[in-house]
Design a protein around this motif. Structure first.
Motif, PDB file in Angstrom:
ATOM      1  N   UNK A  43       0.835  -1.196   0.000  1.00  0.00           N
ATOM      2  CA  UNK A  43       0.000   0.000   0.000  1.00  0.00           C
ATOM      3  C   UNK A  43       0.872   1.250   0.000  1.00  0.00           C
ATOM      4  N   UNK A  44       1.964   1.226   0.769  1.00  0.00           N
ATOM      5  CA  UNK A  44       2.867   2.380   0.824  1.00  0.00           C
ATOM      6  C   UNK A  44       3.503   2.639  -0.538  1.00  0.00           C
ATOM      7  N   UNK A  45       3.920   1.570  -1.236  1.00  0.00           N
ATOM      8  CA  UNK A  45       4.511   1.743  -2.560  1.00  0.00           C
ATOM      9  C   UNK A  45       3.485   2.304  -3.549  1.00  0.00           C
TER      10      UNK A  45
ATOM     11  N   UNK B 156       3.063   6.003  -2.807  1.00  0.00           N
ATOM     12  CA  UNK B 156       4.201   6.762  -3.312  1.00  0.00           C
ATOM     13  C   UNK B 156       4.121   6.938  -4.831  1.00  0.00           C
ATOM     14  N   UNK B 157       3.733   5.878  -5.537  1.00  0.00           N
ATOM     15  CA  UNK B 157       3.601   5.971  -6.988  1.00  0.00           C
ATOM     16  C   UNK B 157       2.499   6.959  -7.370  1.00  0.00           C
ATOM     17  N   UNK B 158       1.378   6.921  -6.652  1.00  0.00           N
ATOM     18  CA  UNK B 158       0.303   7.868  -6.907  1.00  0.00           C
ATOM     19  C   UNK B 158       0.729   9.302  -6.666  1.00  0.00           C
ATOM     20  N   UNK B 159       1.500   9.532  -5.611  1.00  0.00           N
ATOM     21  CA  UNK B 159       1.996  10.878  -5.327  1.00  0.00           C
ATOM     22  C   UNK B 159       2.961  11.355  -6.407  1.00  0.00           C
TER      23      UNK B 159
END
Length: 76
Positions: free
Chosen positions: A47-49, A52-55
């Motif tokens: 979920x964190x990755x 980060x990709x969405x950001x």
């Protein structure tokens, strides 16, 4: 006397032999696609990755207005 259990390869060959000749090219494509799919052995992102990709996408301007996300999805 013990009987030998057929292995997976023998079972695959038996299925191929039972497949009509005209459908074997399609069967080959299915097997090839399946093998390629499982070779992509990358683990699912956490979920964190994903966040980060969405950001990164948002910061780079790779976004769409939310009210346009469903445009063109209706079948006419």
């Amino acid at each position: 006397m013990a009987t030998k259990t057929p292995d997976t390869i023998e079972l695959l060959y038996a299925e191929i032999e039972q497949t009509p000749e005209r459908y074997r090219p399609l069967l080959l494509r299915l097997v090839h696609s399946f093998r390629e799919g499982i070779e992509e052995d990358e683990p699912w992102p956490t979920a964190a990755e994903s966040l980060r990709e969405g950001l990164r996408d948002a910061k780079a301007g790779r976004v769409q207005p939310i009210d346009t996300l469903w445009n063109g999805i209706d079948a006419d």
